[in-house]
Write a protein that holds these residues in place. Structure first.
Motif, PDB file in Angstrom:
ATOM      1  N   ALA A  31       0.826  -1.210   0.000  1.00 60.79           N
ATOM      2  CA  ALA A  31       0.000   0.000   0.000  1.00 60.79           C
ATOM      3  C   ALA A  31       0.854   1.251   0.000  1.00 60.79           C
ATOM      4  O   ALA A  31       0.551   2.235  -0.680  1.00 60.79           O
ATOM      5  CB  ALA A  31      -0.942  -0.014   1.195  1.00 60.79           C
ATOM      6  N   ALA A  32       1.940   1.230   0.777  1.00 58.48           N
ATOM      7  CA  ALA A  32       2.819   2.394   0.856  1.00 58.48           C
ATOM      8  C   ALA A  32       3.602   2.593  -0.432  1.00 58.48           C
ATOM      9  O   ALA A  32       3.760   3.726  -0.906  1.00 58.48           O
ATOM     10  CB  ALA A  32       3.781   2.239   2.037  1.00 58.48           C
ATOM     11  N   LEU A  33       4.086   1.511  -1.030  1.00 61.24           N
ATOM     12  CA  LEU A  33       4.934   1.610  -2.209  1.00 61.24           C
ATOM     13  C   LEU A  33       4.153   1.887  -3.485  1.00 61.24           C
ATOM     14  O   LEU A  33       4.600   2.629  -4.355  1.00 61.24           O
ATOM     15  CB  LEU A  33       5.752   0.323  -2.380  1.00 61.24           C
ATOM     16  N   ASN A  34       2.967   1.289  -3.594  1.00 59.21           N
ATOM     17  CA  ASN A  34       2.233   1.335  -4.861  1.00 59.21           C
ATOM     18  C   ASN A  34       0.988   2.210  -4.848  1.00 59.21           C
ATOM     19  O   ASN A  34       0.403   2.454  -5.892  1.00 59.21           O
ATOM     20  CB  ASN A  34       1.847  -0.085  -5.272  1.00 59.21           C
ATOM     21  N   ARG A  35       0.552   2.656  -3.684  1.00 68.94           N
ATOM     22  CA  ARG A  35      -0.603   3.530  -3.531  1.00 68.94           C
ATOM     23  C   ARG A  35      -1.795   3.070  -4.379  1.00 68.94           C
ATOM     24  O   ARG A  35      -2.198   3.743  -5.330  1.00 68.94           O
ATOM     25  CB  ARG A  35      -0.224   4.966  -3.872  1.00 68.94           C
ATOM     26  N   PRO A  36      -2.369   1.914  -4.048  1.00 63.68           N
ATOM     27  CA  PRO A  36      -3.517   1.421  -4.809  1.00 63.68           C
ATOM     28  C   PRO A  36      -4.728   2.319  -4.658  1.00 63.68           C
ATOM     29  O   PRO A  36      -4.807   3.141  -3.730  1.00 63.68           O
ATOM     30  CB  PRO A  36      -3.778   0.046  -4.185  1.00 63.68           C
ATOM     31  N   ASP A  37      -5.690   2.154  -5.542  1.00 63.23           N
ATOM     32  CA  ASP A  37      -6.924   2.935  -5.498  1.00 63.23           C
ATOM     33  C   ASP A  37      -7.963   2.292  -4.583  1.00 63.23           C
ATOM     34  O   ASP A  37      -8.928   2.953  -4.180  1.00 63.23           O
ATOM     35  CB  ASP A  37      -7.494   3.068  -6.910  1.00 63.23           C
ATOM     36  N   LEU A  38      -7.772   1.010  -4.264  1.00 59.59           N
ATOM     37  CA  LEU A  38      -8.694   0.277  -3.395  1.00 59.59           C
ATOM     38  C   LEU A  38      -7.943  -0.872  -2.755  1.00 59.59           C
ATOM     39  O   LEU A  38      -7.090  -1.502  -3.399  1.00 59.59           O
ATOM     40  CB  LEU A  38      -9.881  -0.265  -4.204  1.00 59.59           C
ATOM     41  N   VAL A  39      -8.250  -1.159  -1.502  1.00 59.03           N
ATOM     42  CA  VAL A  39      -7.676  -2.315  -0.807  1.00 59.03           C
ATOM     43  C   VAL A  39      -8.805  -3.266  -0.435  1.00 59.03           C
ATOM     44  O   VAL A  39      -9.797  -2.850   0.164  1.00 59.03           O
ATOM     45  CB  VAL A  39      -6.913  -1.888   0.466  1.00 59.03           C
ATOM     46  N   VAL A  40      -8.643  -4.545  -0.820  1.00 58.73           N
ATOM     47  CA  VAL A  40      -9.551  -5.606  -0.391  1.00 58.73           C
ATOM     48  C   VAL A  40      -8.821  -6.359   0.717  1.00 58.73           C
ATOM     49  O   VAL A  40      -7.748  -6.927   0.482  1.00 58.73           O
ATOM     50  CB  VAL A  40      -9.906  -6.554  -1.554  1.00 58.73           C
ATOM     51  N   VAL A  68     -11.306   0.950   1.609  1.00 60.16           N
ATOM     52  CA  VAL A  68     -11.014  -0.416   2.039  1.00 60.16           C
ATOM     53  C   VAL A  68     -12.299  -1.232   2.069  1.00 60.16           C
ATOM     54  O   VAL A  68     -13.283  -0.832   2.713  1.00 60.16           O
ATOM     55  CB  VAL A  68     -10.352  -0.440   3.437  1.00 60.16           C
ATOM     56  N   LEU A  69     -12.266  -2.352   1.371  1.00 61.04           N
ATOM     57  CA  LEU A  69     -13.371  -3.309   1.376  1.00 61.04           C
ATOM     58  C   LEU A  69     -12.922  -4.536   2.156  1.00 61.04           C
ATOM     59  O   LEU A  69     -12.008  -5.244   1.724  1.00 61.04           O
ATOM     60  CB  LEU A  69     -13.749  -3.698  -0.052  1.00 61.04           C
ATOM     61  N   VAL A  70     -13.511  -4.753   3.321  1.00 61.97           N
ATOM     62  CA  VAL A  70     -13.181  -5.941   4.113  1.00 61.97           C
ATOM     63  C   VAL A  70     -13.920  -7.140   3.531  1.00 61.97           C
ATOM     64  O   VAL A  70     -15.118  -7.069   3.251  1.00 61.97           O
ATOM     65  CB  VAL A  70     -13.559  -5.736   5.592  1.00 61.97           C
ATOM     66  N   ALA A 112     -14.762  -3.097  12.335  1.00 62.09           N
ATOM     67  CA  ALA A 112     -14.060  -2.783  11.093  1.00 62.09           C
ATOM     68  C   ALA A 112     -14.547  -1.460  10.504  1.00 62.09           C
ATOM     69  O   ALA A 112     -13.744  -0.621  10.076  1.00 62.09           O
ATOM     70  CB  ALA A 112     -14.250  -3.912  10.085  1.00 62.09           C
ATOM     71  N   LEU A 113     -15.846  -1.256  10.489  1.00 62.03           N
ATOM     72  CA  LEU A 113     -16.389  -0.025   9.920  1.00 62.03           C
ATOM     73  C   LEU A 113     -16.008   1.184  10.765  1.00 62.03           C
ATOM     74  O   LEU A 113     -15.661   2.249  10.238  1.00 62.03           O
ATOM     75  CB  LEU A 113     -17.908  -0.136   9.776  1.00 62.03           C
ATOM     76  N   ASP A 114     -16.047   1.026  12.089  1.00 62.44           N
ATOM     77  CA  ASP A 114     -15.617   2.114  12.966  1.00 62.44           C
ATOM     78  C   ASP A 114     -14.117   2.356  12.838  1.00 62.44           C
ATOM     79  O   ASP A 114     -13.634   3.473  13.076  1.00 62.44           O
ATOM     80  CB  ASP A 114     -15.962   1.808  14.423  1.00 62.44           C
ATOM     81  N   GLY A 115     -13.376   1.302  12.486  1.00 55.95           N
ATOM     82  CA  GLY A 115     -11.925   1.426  12.351  1.00 55.95           C
ATOM     83  C   GLY A 115     -11.482   2.028  11.032  1.00 55.95           C
ATOM     84  O   GLY A 115     -10.287   2.225  10.815  1.00 55.95           O
ATOM     85  N   GLY A 116     -12.429   2.298  10.145  1.00 53.34           N
ATOM     86  CA  GLY A 116     -12.070   2.969   8.900  1.00 53.34           C
ATOM     87  C   GLY A 116     -12.397   2.221   7.631  1.00 53.34           C
ATOM     88  O   GLY A 116     -12.144   2.724   6.528  1.00 53.34           O
ATOM     89  N   ALA A 117     -12.953   0.998   7.734  1.00 54.05           N
ATOM     90  CA  ALA A 117     -13.355   0.282   6.519  1.00 54.05           C
ATOM     91  C   ALA A 117     -14.535   0.998   5.871  1.00 54.05           C
ATOM     92  O   ALA A 117     -15.379   1.581   6.552  1.00 54.05           O
ATOM     93  CB  ALA A 117     -13.732  -1.158   6.846  1.00 54.05           C
ATOM     94  N   ASP A 156     -16.555  -0.654   3.494  1.00 50.67           N
ATOM     95  CA  ASP A 156     -17.590  -1.647   3.224  1.00 50.67           C
ATOM     96  C   ASP A 156     -17.123  -2.984   3.771  1.00 50.67           C
ATOM     97  O   ASP A 156     -15.939  -3.177   4.072  1.00 50.67           O
ATOM     98  CB  ASP A 156     -17.864  -1.750   1.718  1.00 50.67           C
ATOM     99  N   TYR A 157     -18.063  -3.915   3.910  1.00 45.77           N
ATOM    100  CA  TYR A 157     -17.764  -5.207   4.538  1.00 45.77           C
ATOM    101  C   TYR A 157     -18.570  -6.286   3.815  1.00 45.77           C
ATOM    102  O   TYR A 157     -19.798  -6.186   3.715  1.00 45.77           O
ATOM    103  CB  TYR A 157     -18.153  -5.168   6.016  1.00 45.77           C
ATOM    104  N   VAL A 158     -17.890  -7.286   3.295  1.00 41.44           N
ATOM    105  CA  VAL A 158     -18.534  -8.413   2.606  1.00 41.44           C
ATOM    106  C   VAL A 158     -18.095  -9.700   3.289  1.00 41.44           C
ATOM    107  O   VAL A 158     -16.904  -9.889   3.564  1.00 41.44           O
ATOM    108  CB  VAL A 158     -18.146  -8.455   1.115  1.00 41.44           C
ATOM    109  N   THR A 159     -19.042 -10.576   3.586  1.00 40.34           N
ATOM    110  CA  THR A 159     -18.700 -11.835   4.245  1.00 40.34           C
ATOM    111  C   THR A 159     -18.509 -12.947   3.218  1.00 40.34           C
ATOM    112  O   THR A 159     -19.161 -12.973   2.166  1.00 40.34           O
ATOM    113  CB  THR A 159     -19.796 -12.256   5.242  1.00 40.34           C
ATOM    114  N   LYS A 160     -17.576 -13.856   3.521  1.00 39.17           N
ATOM    115  CA  LYS A 160     -17.357 -15.056   2.707  1.00 39.17           C
ATOM    116  C   LYS A 160     -18.324 -16.158   3.187  1.00 39.17           C
ATOM    117  O   LYS A 160     -18.527 -16.271   4.390  1.00 39.17           O
ATOM    118  CB  LYS A 160     -15.921 -15.548   2.860  1.00 39.17           C
TER     119      LYS A 160
END
Length: 229
Positions: free
Chosen positions: A44-53, A78-80, A93-98, A100-104
């Motif tokens: 994330a630091a090196l490549n600065r993505p547009d979205l993190v899953v 961030v999509l958890v 997770a949402l309070d921590g900054g996520a 959205d949240y999707v369950t497997k």
């Protein structure tokens, strides 16, 4: 945002990463992968993505911790994506900054729709730099390091917290009350002497003259701001 966006997938299951990579690449996205939290933060630091899953069940650290550390210097969406389905985990997770949240297990079409929705949150080119530089001073928020003329400056936890908070909003004034609330807690919003002492120590370590500051500028009666390079 165009579909040339870069998406970082942080998940320790190779089959999940492969499935997501194939699905996302088929939609025109560039995909980066990380198998653990430390690697994810580095990518994330090196490549600065547009979205993190982000998966929460990582082998080296909990995904909630990854999220907290990422949010110290980046507002990338961030999509958890996790098997943890409890309301408590989702709220944390949402309070921590996520965002959205999707369950497997999950449906890929719904997942892709959520990806598109989150990418719309961040205008093209708005990814944050993990490091801020003002002349000879560099504040690396990802690595939690402060360098002056290439040498690392040793700061206490409170000193670093103040510097990091100012570095997240370079050129913008942050009030004394906000800094005290964020760093010392809401019961200390009137303890301005704490902040003055810490800022004074930081200025000494930076060799920064408060009457002609290069780095930390005082806005009398209001607060402080980090000079822009």
């Amino acid at each position: 945002m165009s579909q040339t966006a870069t998406i970082l997938v942080v998940d320790d299951e190779p089959q999940i990463r492969k499935f997501l990579r194939i699905s996302l690449v088929s939609q025109g996205y560039k995909v980066l992968e990380a198998a653990n939290g430390a690697e994810g933060l580095s990518q994330a630091a090196l490549n600065r993505p547009d979205l993190v899953v982000l998966d929460l069940g990582l082998p080296d650290m909990d995904g909630q911790q990854v999220l907290r550390e990422l949010r110290e210097w980046s507002q990338v969406p961030v999509l958890v994506l996790s098997v943890r389905a409890s309301e408590i985990q989702k709220v944390e997770a949402l309070d921590g900054g996520a965002n959205d949240y999707v369950t497997k297990p999950f449906g890929i079409q719904e997942f892709l729709a959520r990806v598109r929705a989150l990418l719309r949150l961040l205008p093209a080119g708005a990814a944050q730099e993990p490091a801020v530089s003002i002349g000879p001073l560099t504040i690396d928020l990802a690595l939690r390091r402060v360098l002056l003329d290439g040498a690392e400056v040793s700061l206490t936890r409170k000193e670093y917290a103040v510097v990091a908070q100012l570095a997240r909003y370079p050129g913008r004034v942050i009030t004394q009350q906000q800094l005290l609330k964020d760093i010392w807690g809401p019961t200390h919003v009137d303890d301005s002497h704490y902040l003055r002492i810490v800022v004074g120590h930081v200025r000494q370590k930076f060799g920064d003259d408060p009457t002609a500051p290069r780095f930390i500028v005082t806005e009398p009666g209001v607060g402080y701001r980090l000079a822009q390079g």
